[in-house]
Every structure is written in C-alpha cells, then in structure tokens.
Design a protein around this motif. Sequence first.
Motif: not given
Length: 626
Positions: A1-16
């Motif tokens: 998993m790329t670092s960009r994807e980690i950032r995005n996943r983290f933000l969406s996880f908590f946004e949800r």
Amino acid sequence: MTSREIRNRFLSFFERRGHAVIPSASLVPENDPSVLFTTAGMQPLVPYLLGAPHPKGKRLVNVQKCVRTQDIEEVGDNTHDTFFEMLGNWSLGDYFKEEAIAWSYEFLTSKEEGLGLDPARLYVTVFEGDERAPRDEESAGIWKRLGVPAHRIYYLPASKNWWSPGDNGPCGPDSEMFYDLTENGLGDMTHEEYLAADDRQDIVEIWNDVFMEYEKKDGAVIGKLANKNVDTGAGLERLAMVLQGKRNVFDTDIFESLMAETKKITEDVRAQRIIADHMRTAVMMIADGVTPSNTDRGYILRRLIRRAVVKAGGILTPEHISTIISAIVETYKGVYVNVEENKERIAEEINREVEKFNNTLSKALLVLSRKFPTAKTLKNGGYYGETTDISPIEVSGTIIAGYVPPLINGKWLFNFFQTFGFPFEIAIEELEKRGEHFTGLEKDQFRKEFEAEFRKHQELSRAGAEQKFKGGLADTGEKTVMLHTCTHLMLAGLRKYLGEHVHQAGSNITIERTRFDFTHSEKVSREILDKVEAYVNEAIAKGCTVSIEQMPKMDAQTKGVEGSFWEKYPDVVNVYAVKAPDGTVYSQELCGGPHVENTGKIEGRFKIMKEEASSAGVRRIKAILE
Ligand code: ATP
Ligand code: MG
C-alpha cells in the motif's frame, strides 16, 4: 500500500465515523511564538483540548506535518526522521477509550477499510498505575475484548505510558501499539522479551492513543476531568514501512526517489539517510516560511542544511540540490501544495546557504585536522588525505596556530561555531571522526557551556521546542489567558493611537507578563502608552464579552479584522471579538485562543512597563497585570 493510500484511508475511515477532516497546520505554529515547530498533531489543537469549542465539532481527523529536532541523533536508525507526518483522530469531550481503541484496532487490521495488518504481529502497552492514577485496566479490558491476548498487553510505568505536558491542566494514561518487523515473527513474548525486542527495534511503535482523563494542579493529580479528550498519533512513515514490508523508513515509497539521489552523493548508508532526512525537513520548513538564520527556527534550519553538507563529504552541488528538491516536490505533489509552488525559492535559499557554508567549510576542516595532526584533511576541496603539517595557517585574516594540544570544551566549540559556522553536534561528530572520544557526560557538559555562550552572544534565552511546548501548555493558566486577552486589546489600542501600519510581529506570554513585538519604527511616547493603557483598562472595566466567530477569510479581511500572516491561514478563520455591552467593539483579531469569556474576569490593572526597540522597524512592549 502506498503512503498516499494510507493517508486517504485514514481520513476516510474516521470521516465515516463522524470526524471532520481538518487541514495540516503549518510547521510554524500560528499565534504561538513560544513554540519553535509543530511537533505533534495535537499541538495546534491545544486550545480546543483545553476546552475552547472547535468550529468543526467534537470529532476531528487530520494528517499533520511535524518536526522533531530533538530526534536528530536518532536519524539514520530504522524509525526516526526529523520531519514526519502524523495521522491523528481526536475526540473533544466526545467518545473515549472504548471507541478510540476499537477504531485504532479496526483501522490497523481491517482489510476493507483499514490497513489489513496482521493481528498476530501486534502488541500493545497500557499504563501500569502508580500514586497519581490507577492501573489502566479499562484500556486493557477493551484490547482483550477486541481479541488481543492478555499476555500481549504490557503494563508500563509513567515514563512510557503517561502523558503530562505540565504542572497544570490535562494529563492521563496512553496506550501504544507496536508491530513486529522480523521475518518469521516473534510470536508470544514475556514482558522482558518484549522490552528486549523494542530495544533491538524488532518491534516498532506505530500508534499512540492518549487519554486525557485526569486534571493536574500545581504538579499533583486532583481528580478526573469533566470533559475527557482523546488524542491519537500514528506515524505515516512507520505505517508505510510495516505495510511495505521494510525494516527502515528510508526504504519506503516516501523516500524512494530521494534516496536514489542521495545514493549518488555518498556510499555511506547512514549519511545517505541523514542527507535525505535533513534535506526533506529543510524543504518543508522553507515551504512553510522559515529562512536560515542564527536564531530560533532559522538556526535549526541552518544546522540541518549544514549537517547535510558535511555528511555529503563537504560537497553538495546546485545540481544535487536541484534533483533532491525535484524528488521531494514529486513525493508531495497534491499533498502539500506549497512545496511545488515554492520550488524555486526553496532552491535559492538552500543554494545560498550551502554556498555560504562552503566558504568556511574547508578551512574549518583544516583547523580540525591541525588540532589533530595525524588526522585526515580535505585537500583541494575534493578528497581526504593525511597531513602532518603543523605550521600556522591564516583563516579569514586570523592566524590559527598549528598543532595545539586539544582542549575541547563548550567555549571552544562555540568559538569554532562563531568563526566557521560549524554547529555543535557537527563539530563533535567531526572531532570524533578524527579520533577524539567524548563521554556522554562530557558532551552534555559541552552542550551546556556552548548554549550558555550562545545565549550570551545572541541573547537567545529560549529553550528547545519540546520544552517550549511544555511551557506553553503549562502556562495556559488563568493569568496567561487574561494577559492574552489584554494583548489583543493593547494591539487594538496601539493601532488606534499609532495607526494602521501597526501589526503583531511576535509575542510571548507568561504568567508574569506579556512581551509583544509590533511593527512601528519610532519610539512610542509615554503619553501614547498611557492612552493605550487606558484603552485596555476601559475595556476591562466595561465587562466586554469575548466571542469567537468563524468566517470566510475574505470576509474577515474586508471587515477590518486584525491579523498578521494572512496567507498562512485556511479559507475559514477564527475571529476573536471583544465587545462591550454598549456595543463598542474593542478588538477583532484572528487567533487560536484561548481567551477569557468576559473581560470582567481579568484581575488587576493593565500596565505597560517598558517600550523599546526590538529590531529594525519593530518595537517591543512589556506589560503586566498589577
Ligand atoms: P518513539 O518512542 O519511537 O520515539 P514517540 O513516543 O516519541 O516515539 P509519539 O510522541 O507517541 O512517539 O508520537 C506518535 C507517533 O508518531 C509514534 O507512534 C510514531 O509512529 C510517530 N513518530 C514519533 N516520532 C517520530 C519520528 N521522529 N519519526 C517518524 N515517526 C515518528
Ligand atoms: Mg510514544
């Protein structure tokens, strides 16, 4: 998993999960000159963690740029950088341990929404309890219910798992998550085995959940907080490392193109990493407005660049610098847009600094060699060769003796710094390379002497960033808050009586006094100071309400709200207004707080003690509440 994807996943996880995504604050703390750099995601949120309502609500998430220069000596190991990104989620008096821990676990292990890490490689720690607070069985119980085996939950003392930034304010236990980096997996470990694995860096701390549960007064825990907060921080570089199956942050995608460049500069792997790390931090700092200088932030930036040059064997060409910057720009494209936007300026600043250092570097290395005549010296600006030449040399008009029996101490190191611009730790490293040995105690002693000299010469009396942070939070006592509100009123008064050209140029508030720098080029008469004083005291006497309002930056600007560094603020800003019951507005200013709710709460009379020049075009006032 790329670092960009980690950032995005983290933000969406908590946004949800109901969190508002907020942008990363600048590396240079806004409205808080008492701190050098942002060192954690929670730092820009301190006013809200202390109770001010956050405009975006009670659940927040972001990716925060951080700089920790105190980790500089660790850089080159597996897990430390001077610049790194921290993923964080916060609860401001909303959810607590139950949700925080469950979400941490879910984010780490869920394949669908999270990172899909292997639970069999996870270990956690909790607070073991002592006289200030009981063992954190609550957190341990939650981890167990989530499926973490009891023997993989380690109870640790306050030095590891207790968060307390000062003598007053919030504090509490934390719970940390560690991941196994070894090839075959360490499996179950006893307490001692766990500690040894941590020591070997076979396991790495990836996330820390802090629970602000208790309240401290004058150094003692006095009870539980009415409003409990959660503050978490996970290092992006470390998460990328474990997800990409690497043992070292420098082997992740974040550093890939950058390390490719530094590999061309030197064969020494540790040096490659240090150059990559320091150059990345330098680029990020300059993008956020820092420029090299001999004080505070600028001095830290200067040291990073110079250390990179020394690690590069004394040569960092404009071509090297340009390819390094391009690699960094590429990595952060679309993430921190100000890096690409300021590409040219960043290159100019770094080139100028390197050039300046180059002028003295070879001479400095020569002096070091002359102190140690069997050592190696830089010849013709290119390679290292042996020298036994002990004749005196002339450097910048000064005759430097040849072989002098080395008497290294903090003062010598400071003079060396003054003459050649060699920062403390670089000089120590270079001396050690030339066969000197210093014990840890000696180095501490030298550092103390060096800093004492430094202060004498630069009148630089501030402490390191971390200490400042601690100071900043600890000082958020009532008196400091009162003086903060007075400082806003004073600025409004100065603008009223001196003119609109007056803006804040820096401020530092302690329990005793406010020290305030503002743009104005002449001495301010006592008459005017009296008027400003009266203006502040009038607002205090009237019992004005202090309100916080969110508005688009454009609106704030057109409404005449006072503020410096507008360009650093997000599109929506917080405006603090001081308004009397009769409708008079005494002050309207951009700020992060905290302030008193009503000026009637300010105790004492505001008094300007001193007005003096600070630097060209900047005056300084010291004022108190008496
Ligand atoms: P360590 O003990 O490993 O130095 P820490 O206790 O200082 O870490 P925290 O203050 O808890 O770390 O910060 C939260 C998270 O930020 C850590 O779990 C880690 O993932 C990350 N982190 C901290 N310091 C660094 C650093 N110098 N470089 C990269 N990541 C870091
Ligand atoms: Mg920690």
